[in-house]
Write a protein that holds these residues in place. Structure first.
Motif, PDB file in Angstrom:
ATOM      1  N   ALA A 162      -6.960 -25.201  -1.254  1.00 31.32           N
ATOM      2  CA  ALA A 162      -8.416 -25.019  -1.360  1.00 31.32           C
ATOM      3  C   ALA A 162      -8.915 -25.288  -2.782  1.00 31.32           C
ATOM      4  O   ALA A 162     -10.117 -25.262  -3.034  1.00 31.32           O
ATOM      5  CB  ALA A 162      -8.799 -23.602  -0.933  1.00 31.32           C
ATOM      6  N   GLY A 163      -7.971 -25.539  -3.706  1.00 30.26           N
ATOM      7  CA  GLY A 163      -8.370 -25.917  -5.062  1.00 30.26           C
ATOM      8  C   GLY A 163      -8.407 -24.788  -6.081  1.00 30.26           C
ATOM      9  O   GLY A 163      -8.868 -24.982  -7.206  1.00 30.26           O
ATOM     10  N   GLU A 164      -7.919 -23.593  -5.729  1.00 30.92           N
ATOM     11  CA  GLU A 164      -7.896 -22.497  -6.707  1.00 30.92           C
ATOM     12  C   GLU A 164      -6.886 -22.799  -7.810  1.00 30.92           C
ATOM     13  O   GLU A 164      -5.912 -23.518  -7.607  1.00 30.92           O
ATOM     14  CB  GLU A 164      -7.522 -21.175  -6.018  1.00 30.92           C
ATOM     15  CG  GLU A 164      -8.637 -20.577  -5.188  1.00 30.92           C
ATOM     16  CD  GLU A 164      -8.293 -19.172  -4.722  1.00 30.92           C
ATOM     17  OE1 GLU A 164      -7.978 -18.316  -5.565  1.00 30.92           O
ATOM     18  OE2 GLU A 164      -8.326 -18.957  -3.493  1.00 30.92           O
ATOM     19  N   THR A 165      -7.131 -22.233  -8.963  1.00 31.28           N
ATOM     20  CA  THR A 165      -6.258 -22.438 -10.117  1.00 31.28           C
ATOM     21  C   THR A 165      -4.902 -21.770  -9.896  1.00 31.28           C
ATOM     22  O   THR A 165      -4.839 -20.593  -9.540  1.00 31.28           O
ATOM     23  CB  THR A 165      -6.907 -21.831 -11.390  1.00 31.28           C
ATOM     24  OG1 THR A 165      -8.239 -22.294 -11.481  1.00 31.28           O
ATOM     25  CG2 THR A 165      -6.147 -22.195 -12.630  1.00 31.28           C
ATOM     26  N   LYS A 166      -3.846 -22.546 -10.118  1.00 38.30           N
ATOM     27  CA  LYS A 166      -2.486 -22.039  -9.892  1.00 38.30           C
ATOM     28  C   LYS A 166      -2.168 -20.860 -10.799  1.00 38.30           C
ATOM     29  O   LYS A 166      -1.482 -19.919 -10.386  1.00 38.30           O
ATOM     30  CB  LYS A 166      -1.474 -23.159 -10.073  1.00 38.30           C
ATOM     31  CG  LYS A 166      -1.585 -24.207  -8.982  1.00 38.30           C
ATOM     32  CD  LYS A 166      -0.611 -25.340  -9.188  1.00 38.30           C
ATOM     33  CE  LYS A 166      -0.777 -26.367  -8.099  1.00 38.30           C
ATOM     34  NZ  LYS A 166      -1.235 -27.635  -8.565  1.00 38.30           N
ATOM     35  N   ARG A 171      -0.824 -15.181 -11.125  1.00 42.80           N
ATOM     36  CA  ARG A 171      -1.076 -13.863 -11.724  1.00 42.80           C
ATOM     37  C   ARG A 171      -1.388 -12.830 -10.647  1.00 42.80           C
ATOM     38  O   ARG A 171      -0.872 -11.721 -10.669  1.00 42.80           O
ATOM     39  CB  ARG A 171      -2.222 -13.952 -12.733  1.00 42.80           C
ATOM     40  CG  ARG A 171      -2.414 -12.681 -13.540  1.00 42.80           C
ATOM     41  CD  ARG A 171      -3.514 -12.787 -14.583  1.00 42.80           C
ATOM     42  NE  ARG A 171      -3.351 -13.944 -15.450  1.00 42.80           N
ATOM     43  CZ  ARG A 171      -4.289 -14.869 -15.656  1.00 42.80           C
ATOM     44  NH1 ARG A 171      -5.464 -14.768 -15.081  1.00 42.80           N
ATOM     45  NH2 ARG A 171      -4.055 -15.889 -16.458  1.00 42.80           N
ATOM     46  N   GLU A 172      -2.222 -13.205  -9.683  1.00 47.47           N
ATOM     47  CA  GLU A 172      -2.604 -12.270  -8.613  1.00 47.47           C
ATOM     48  C   GLU A 172      -1.419 -11.888  -7.728  1.00 47.47           C
ATOM     49  O   GLU A 172      -1.346 -10.767  -7.234  1.00 47.47           O
ATOM     50  CB  GLU A 172      -3.738 -12.856  -7.775  1.00 47.47           C
ATOM     51  CG  GLU A 172      -5.060 -12.848  -8.503  1.00 47.47           C
ATOM     52  CD  GLU A 172      -6.204 -13.434  -7.685  1.00 47.47           C
ATOM     53  OE1 GLU A 172      -6.050 -13.599  -6.458  1.00 47.47           O
ATOM     54  OE2 GLU A 172      -7.248 -13.725  -8.295  1.00 47.47           O
ATOM     55  N   PHE A 173      -0.466 -12.821  -7.538  1.00 51.57           N
ATOM     56  CA  PHE A 173       0.712 -12.525  -6.725  1.00 51.57           C
ATOM     57  C   PHE A 173       1.831 -11.885  -7.557  1.00 51.57           C
ATOM     58  O   PHE A 173       2.871 -11.506  -7.029  1.00 51.57           O
ATOM     59  CB  PHE A 173       1.239 -13.794  -6.046  1.00 51.57           C
ATOM     60  CG  PHE A 173       0.493 -14.147  -4.786  1.00 51.57           C
ATOM     61  CD1 PHE A 173       0.766 -13.484  -3.590  1.00 51.57           C
ATOM     62  CD2 PHE A 173      -0.472 -15.136  -4.788  1.00 51.57           C
ATOM     63  CE1 PHE A 173       0.087 -13.808  -2.423  1.00 51.57           C
ATOM     64  CE2 PHE A 173      -1.161 -15.466  -3.631  1.00 51.57           C
ATOM     65  CZ  PHE A 173      -0.892 -14.802  -2.446  1.00 51.57           C
ATOM     66  N   GLY A 174       1.617 -11.816  -8.878  1.00 52.27           N
ATOM     67  CA  GLY A 174       2.621 -11.210  -9.751  1.00 52.27           C
ATOM     68  C   GLY A 174       3.872 -12.053  -9.917  1.00 52.27           C
ATOM     69  O   GLY A 174       4.980 -11.535 -10.050  1.00 52.27           O
ATOM     70  N   ILE A 175       3.693 -13.384  -9.905  1.00 53.07           N
ATOM     71  CA  ILE A 175       4.823 -14.297 -10.073  1.00 53.07           C
ATOM     72  C   ILE A 175       4.497 -15.260 -11.205  1.00 53.07           C
ATOM     73  O   ILE A 175       3.342 -15.401 -11.609  1.00 53.07           O
ATOM     74  CB  ILE A 175       5.127 -15.087  -8.769  1.00 53.07           C
ATOM     75  CG1 ILE A 175       3.900 -15.907  -8.335  1.00 53.07           C
ATOM     76  CG2 ILE A 175       5.604 -14.155  -7.663  1.00 53.07           C
ATOM     77  CD1 ILE A 175       4.155 -16.827  -7.139  1.00 53.07           C
ATOM     78  N   SER A 176       5.517 -15.938 -11.697  1.00 51.74           N
ATOM     79  CA  SER A 176       5.284 -16.940 -12.741  1.00 51.74           C
ATOM     80  C   SER A 176       4.762 -18.229 -12.088  1.00 51.74           C
ATOM     81  O   SER A 176       4.897 -18.420 -10.877  1.00 51.74           O
ATOM     82  CB  SER A 176       6.586 -17.239 -13.490  1.00 51.74           C
ATOM     83  OG  SER A 176       7.499 -17.903 -12.626  1.00 51.74           O
ATOM     84  N   ARG A 177       4.193 -19.099 -12.907  1.00 55.66           N
ATOM     85  CA  ARG A 177       3.742 -20.392 -12.363  1.00 55.66           C
ATOM     86  C   ARG A 177       4.939 -21.184 -11.858  1.00 55.66           C
ATOM     87  O   ARG A 177       4.850 -21.885 -10.854  1.00 55.66           O
ATOM     88  CB  ARG A 177       2.964 -21.171 -13.423  1.00 55.66           C
ATOM     89  CG  ARG A 177       1.554 -20.655 -13.577  1.00 55.66           C
ATOM     90  CD  ARG A 177       0.602 -21.578 -14.304  1.00 55.66           C
ATOM     91  NE  ARG A 177       1.164 -22.720 -14.941  1.00 55.66           N
ATOM     92  CZ  ARG A 177       1.123 -22.952 -16.248  1.00 55.66           C
ATOM     93  NH1 ARG A 177       0.542 -22.110 -17.054  1.00 55.66           N
ATOM     94  NH2 ARG A 177       1.651 -24.037 -16.753  1.00 55.66           N
ATOM     95  N   GLU A 178       6.075 -21.080 -12.556  1.00 57.81           N
ATOM     96  CA  GLU A 178       7.288 -21.778 -12.128  1.00 57.81           C
ATOM     97  C   GLU A 178       7.691 -21.337 -10.715  1.00 57.81           C
ATOM     98  O   GLU A 178       8.013 -22.156  -9.859  1.00 57.81           O
ATOM     99  CB  GLU A 178       8.436 -21.517 -13.110  1.00 57.81           C
ATOM    100  CG  GLU A 178       9.751 -22.147 -12.700  1.00 57.81           C
ATOM    101  CD  GLU A 178       9.705 -23.664 -12.570  1.00 57.81           C
ATOM    102  OE1 GLU A 178      10.426 -24.199 -11.708  1.00 57.81           O
ATOM    103  OE2 GLU A 178       8.944 -24.319 -13.304  1.00 57.81           O
ATOM    104  N   THR A 179       7.628 -20.028 -10.449  1.00 57.16           N
ATOM    105  CA  THR A 179       7.957 -19.514  -9.117  1.00 57.16           C
ATOM    106  C   THR A 179       6.951 -20.030  -8.092  1.00 57.16           C
ATOM    107  O   THR A 179       7.327 -20.413  -6.982  1.00 57.16           O
ATOM    108  CB  THR A 179       7.993 -17.969  -9.124  1.00 57.16           C
ATOM    109  OG1 THR A 179       8.983 -17.544 -10.071  1.00 57.16           O
ATOM    110  CG2 THR A 179       8.325 -17.401  -7.757  1.00 57.16           C
ATOM    111  N   LEU A 180       5.673 -20.066  -8.470  1.00 55.17           N
ATOM    112  CA  LEU A 180       4.642 -20.603  -7.576  1.00 55.17           C
ATOM    113  C   LEU A 180       4.977 -22.046  -7.203  1.00 55.17           C
ATOM    114  O   LEU A 180       4.930 -22.418  -6.026  1.00 55.17           O
ATOM    115  CB  LEU A 180       3.268 -20.535  -8.252  1.00 55.17           C
ATOM    116  CG  LEU A 180       2.106 -21.078  -7.419  1.00 55.17           C
ATOM    117  CD1 LEU A 180       0.901 -20.169  -7.558  1.00 55.17           C
ATOM    118  CD2 LEU A 180       1.749 -22.489  -7.839  1.00 55.17           C
ATOM    119  N   TYR A 181       5.353 -22.864  -8.194  1.00 54.42           N
ATOM    120  CA  TYR A 181       5.700 -24.263  -7.934  1.00 54.42           C
ATOM    121  C   TYR A 181       6.919 -24.371  -7.018  1.00 54.42           C
ATOM    122  O   TYR A 181       6.985 -25.248  -6.167  1.00 54.42           O
ATOM    123  CB  TYR A 181       5.928 -25.033  -9.231  1.00 54.42           C
ATOM    124  CG  TYR A 181       4.643 -25.358  -9.955  1.00 54.42           C
ATOM    125  CD1 TYR A 181       3.717 -26.246  -9.408  1.00 54.42           C
ATOM    126  CD2 TYR A 181       4.336 -24.760 -11.171  1.00 54.42           C
ATOM    127  CE1 TYR A 181       2.514 -26.538 -10.069  1.00 54.42           C
ATOM    128  CE2 TYR A 181       3.152 -25.034 -11.825  1.00 54.42           C
ATOM    129  CZ  TYR A 181       2.258 -25.930 -11.276  1.00 54.42           C
ATOM    130  OH  TYR A 181       1.073 -26.196 -11.916  1.00 54.42           O
TER     131      TYR A 181
END
Length: 187
Positions: A162-166, A171-181
């Protein structure tokens, strides 16, 4: 003229560890404390302590490994402080470095002790890797548990699409950006 200060620096690697033992019973005028990895010298309280100390002060540290994790960083930090005419005292090793050219034995001792500590740390990491490899081979080691549930991963992917900032999502899920990727890659 101001009196010379004994400035303490304490460091532990994580927030659940505590620094009570470090510099216990040592006379200190001011203390700086980090709860951060020693992998580099970019630690807020350490940088603040370095800015704070003045000509004639002594930076007191529990042990060399609390100041730096590798020989290069330790030597550089002590040299920078000594250049400012600040002594560095390591309580555990019972060594004080003033930068005096008249004391080359101190430089030799610091280099040798820092080298031994760095080697010891490398050996610990190597044994840890070997232990994990053996555990994996025996089917015992399963790695860390998943950070997010399947429903959370689905929500995460939908929000990214939907285009939200990663960064905000991570941050909201309490994970790092690396984990998100990593979650985005795993289909």
């Amino acid at each position: 003229m101001s009196k010379h200060q004994r400035v303490g620096y304490r460091r532990v690697s994580s927030v659940d560890q505590n620094t009570v033992r470090q510099l216990d019973g040592i006379a200190i005028d001011r203390t700086f404390e980090d709860k951060a990895s020693g992998k580099d010298t970019n630690r807020p309280a350490l940088q603040e302590a370095i800015r704070y100390v003045r000509d004639g002060d002594t930076l007191v540290v529990h042990s060399m490994d609390r100041l730096a994790r590798n020989t290069e960083d330790l030597l550089r930090l002590v040299r920078e402080l000594n250049t400012k005419h600040v002594s560095v005292e390591f309580v555990k090793e019972r060594l004080t470095f003033t930068g005096s050219a008249a004391d080359p034995m101190s430089d030799l001792m610091m280099t040798m002790l820092a080298g031994v500590a760095q080697f010891e740390r490398s050996m610990i990491r190597e044994r840890q890797r070997e232990g994990i490899a053996i555990a994996k081979a025996n089917g015992v080691y399963k790695g860390g548990k998943a950070k997010l549930t399947a429903a959370q991963v689905k929500s995460l992917k939908a929000r990214v699409e939907a285009g939200e900032t990663k960064t905000v999502i991570a941050r909201e899920f309490g994970i790092s950006r690396e984990t998100l990727y990593q979650y985005l890659k795993a289909q």
